[in-house]
Structure formats: C-alpha cells, structure tokens
Design an enzyme around this catalytic site. Structure first.
Site, PDB file in Angstrom:
ATOM      1  CD  GLN A 173       3.752   5.758   2.466  1.00  0.00           C
ATOM      2  OE1 GLN A 173       2.367   5.160   2.054  1.00  0.00           O
ATOM      3  NE2 GLN A 173       4.398   4.902   3.201  1.00  0.00           N
TER       4      GLN A 173
ATOM      5  N   GLY B 109       0.799  -1.487  -0.017  1.00  0.00           N
ATOM      6  CA  GLY B 109       0.263  -0.175  -0.415  1.00  0.00           C
ATOM      7  C   GLY B 109       0.546   1.476  -0.189  1.00  0.00           C
TER       8      GLY B 109
ATOM      9  CB  CYS C 195       4.753   2.381   7.346  1.00  0.00           C
ATOM     10  SG  CYS C 195       4.724   3.928   6.571  1.00  0.00           S
ATOM     11  CG  LEU C 196       6.939   1.083   1.357  1.00  0.00           C
ATOM     12  CD1 LEU C 196       6.040   1.759  -0.059  1.00  0.00           C
ATOM     13  CD2 LEU C 196       7.843  -0.227   1.050  1.00  0.00           C
TER      14      LEU C 196
ATOM     15  CG  HIS D 163      -0.322   7.107   4.942  1.00  0.00           C
ATOM     16  ND1 HIS D 163       1.291   6.887   5.590  1.00  0.00           N
ATOM     17  CD2 HIS D 163       0.289   5.893   5.436  1.00  0.00           C
ATOM     18  CE1 HIS D 163       2.246   6.453   6.207  1.00  0.00           C
ATOM     19  NE2 HIS D 163       1.644   5.391   5.611  1.00  0.00           N
TER      20      HIS D 163
ATOM     21  CG  HIS E 284      -1.189   1.120   6.864  1.00  0.00           C
ATOM     22  ND1 HIS E 284       0.199   1.065   8.470  1.00  0.00           N
ATOM     23  CD2 HIS E 284      -0.397   2.259   6.083  1.00  0.00           C
ATOM     24  CE1 HIS E 284       1.118   1.168   7.332  1.00  0.00           C
ATOM     25  NE2 HIS E 284       0.984   2.550   6.562  1.00  0.00           N
ATOM     26  CD  GLU E 285      -0.952   2.737   2.483  1.00  0.00           C
ATOM     27  OE1 GLU E 285      -0.783   4.116   2.158  1.00  0.00           O
ATOM     28  OE2 GLU E 285      -0.890   1.786   2.560  1.00  0.00           O
TER      29      GLU E 285
HETATM   30  C1  Y12 Z   1      -0.820  -4.313   7.171  1.00  0.00           C
HETATM   31  C2  Y12 Z   1       0.250  -3.997   7.002  1.00  0.00           C
HETATM   32  C3  Y12 Z   1       0.637  -2.670   6.603  1.00  0.00           C
HETATM   33  C4  Y12 Z   1      -0.235  -2.538   5.684  1.00  0.00           C
HETATM   34  C5  Y12 Z   1       0.941  -0.692   4.826  1.00  0.00           C
HETATM   35  C6  Y12 Z   1       1.263  -1.173   3.103  1.00  0.00           C
HETATM   36  N1  Y12 Z   1       3.021  -0.892   3.837  1.00  0.00           N
HETATM   37  C7  Y12 Z   1       4.192  -1.782   2.995  1.00  0.00           C
HETATM   38  O1  Y12 Z   1       3.522  -1.526   2.225  1.00  0.00           O
HETATM   39  C8  Y12 Z   1       5.207  -1.997   4.086  1.00  0.00           C
HETATM   40  C9  Y12 Z   1       6.068  -1.986   2.911  1.00  0.00           C
HETATM   41  C10 Y12 Z   1       7.420  -2.578   3.413  1.00  0.00           C
HETATM   42  C11 Y12 Z   1       8.192  -2.905   2.395  1.00  0.00           C
HETATM   43  C12 Y12 Z   1       9.679  -3.252   3.115  1.00  0.00           C
HETATM   44  O2  Y12 Z   1      10.782  -3.493   2.314  1.00  0.00           O
HETATM   45  C13 Y12 Z   1      11.593  -2.667   1.640  1.00  0.00           C
HETATM   46  O3  Y12 Z   1      11.553  -1.677   1.734  1.00  0.00           O
HETATM   47  C14 Y12 Z   1      12.465  -3.132   0.161  1.00  0.00           C
HETATM   48  C15 Y12 Z   1      10.053  -2.957   3.873  1.00  0.00           C
HETATM   49  O4  Y12 Z   1      11.928  -3.470   4.725  1.00  0.00           O
HETATM   50  C16 Y12 Z   1      12.236  -2.203   5.127  1.00  0.00           C
HETATM   51  O5  Y12 Z   1      12.021  -1.755   5.471  1.00  0.00           O
HETATM   52  C17 Y12 Z   1      13.637  -3.258   5.609  1.00  0.00           C
HETATM   53  C18 Y12 Z   1       9.176  -2.642   4.859  1.00  0.00           C
HETATM   54  C19 Y12 Z   1       8.104  -1.881   4.880  1.00  0.00           C
HETATM   55  C20 Y12 Z   1      -0.528  -2.674   5.025  1.00  0.00           C
HETATM   56  C21 Y12 Z   1      -1.103  -3.908   5.448  1.00  0.00           C
HETATM   57 CO    CO Z   2       2.149   3.423   5.345  1.00  0.00          CO
END
Ligand code: Y12
Ligand code: CO
Length: 175
Positions: A50, A45, A95-96, A141, A137-138
């Site tokens: 962001q 997401g 979260c990114l 934001h 979550h989004e």
């Molecule tokens: C459930 C929980 C959270 C959400 C919100 C959306 N969150 C994400 O998309 C998180 C992504 C994420 C990806 C990562 O990987 C990279 O950055 C390559 C990450 O890894 C690191 O930080 C090292 C952390 C989070 C929706 C549903």
């Molecule tokens: Co987020």
C-alpha cells in the site's frame, strides 16, 4: 523515507508481494516509515504494497475499547502465513487504499498465523475479533486482493459507480 498511500485503481495493488529474505536496516526503515503514515490517517492496518513496496510486510495497531492506539499495540508481521482458520464473522471494513468506502465483508472468525518479526524471529499468533479480521485483510493485500474484490457482483457495480462519481468530484474541486 518519503512514502505515500497507493490508491485504487492503481494496478500495483494487484501485485503479489515477495517473500522477505533480508532482515536488514532497509526493512526496518520501511517499517518505521509505515507506522506514522498508518497512525496519521487513522489506520489500523497497512501492508507494504500500500506504500508501493511489494514485499510481505504488514503492520497493525488495533484500537483499545476507548479507541486509543498506544504504540505498544503495534504488531509487525513479516512473511505471514495463516495456518488455520475457523468460524465466520461479518465486519464493515474500510481500507486506506480505497478511501471513503466501507462494506460488510465475511471472514474467518478465528485464525492462527505464523510470521517473522523484524529480526527474523519465528512467531505464532492466535487471533479473534478485530485483530483476526485485520490480519486477514492485510494478508489479502500481500496476495494482491482488496476487500472490494470480495463483494458480490451487484455490490461491486455499486462501488464502481460511487468511486467514479467520487473521482469526478475530486477532479472538479481542483479546477
Ligand atoms: C477491520 C477492517 C479493516 C481493516 C483493514 C485496515 N483498514 C484501515 O486501517 C482503514 C482505515 C481508514 C481510515 C480512514 O481515515 C482517513 O483516511 C483519515 C478512512 O477514511 C476515509 O477514507 C475518508 C478510511 C479507512 C482492519 C480491520
Ligand atoms: Co486495506
């Protein structure tokens, strides 16, 4: 369009995103540019704020059971409003904009959300499971709220300590 992810503690993440009135090429270009950023960083997401655009747009791609995220799973929501919510669920969120940190967050289990698609068509979606969590979550934001804002005082302190240490390590590794 050259976009990059805005990371905590950047104050732009606290901004309230503006309602979108114009469903034009520039909105489509932004949505199109957000998608590869989300997919290339293993995201599920991403809200426009962001990538430094404080407007009420978000995208989602919820993985299948095998972890695949086919392009057909892409959901784009413009001006989303959560109309009803029920139940309670806990999920370890990430979260990114807050890389390398994951915490259990309590959310509503099921929601109903009204939104517009990229062409301004009005839609309603009922969601549960990971989709419901991701939408909440989004949408947070868009209101300037991060998942870490939902932590207890003690957990937030722990996060701030870990985050400071992480930034220090990052700085030292660049020397
Ligand atoms: C459930 C929980 C959270 C959400 C919100 C959306 N969150 C994400 O998309 C998180 C992504 C994420 C990806 C990562 O990987 C990279 O950055 C390559 C990450 O890894 C690191 O930080 C090292 C952390 C989070 C929706 C549903
Ligand atoms: Co987020």
């Amino acid at each position: 369009m050259n976009l990059s992810i805005v990371e905590y503690p950047d104050r732009r993440l606290k901004l309230k995103s503006k309602k979108i009135e114009k469903f034009d090429k520039s909105l489509h270009r932004l949505l199109d540019a957000m998608y590869p950023i989300m997919m290339n960083t293993n995201g599920i997401g991403l809200a426009a704020i962001q990538v430094a655009h404080p407007i009420q747009a978000l995208i989602l791609n919820i993985p299948e059971e095998d972890g695949e995220q086919p392009d057909e799973n892409l959901i784009e929501m413009i001006n989303p409003i959560i109309k009803s919510k029920d139940g309670e669920t806990v999920y370890q969120e990430g979260c990114l904009s807050v890389p390398s940190f994951y915490e259990d967050i309590t959310r509503f289990e099921t929601i109903s959300v009204e939104y517009q698609d990229r062409d301004a068509n009005l839609k309603t979606m009922d969601a549960d499971g990971l989709l419901s969590i991701a939408i909440q979550h989004e949408v947070d934001h868009l209101n300037g709220i991060l998942f870490i804002d939902k932590l207890s005082y003690g957990r937030r302190k722990k996060f701030e300590k870990e985050h400071k240490r992480m930034l220090k390590e990052k700085k030292n590794s660049k020397k």
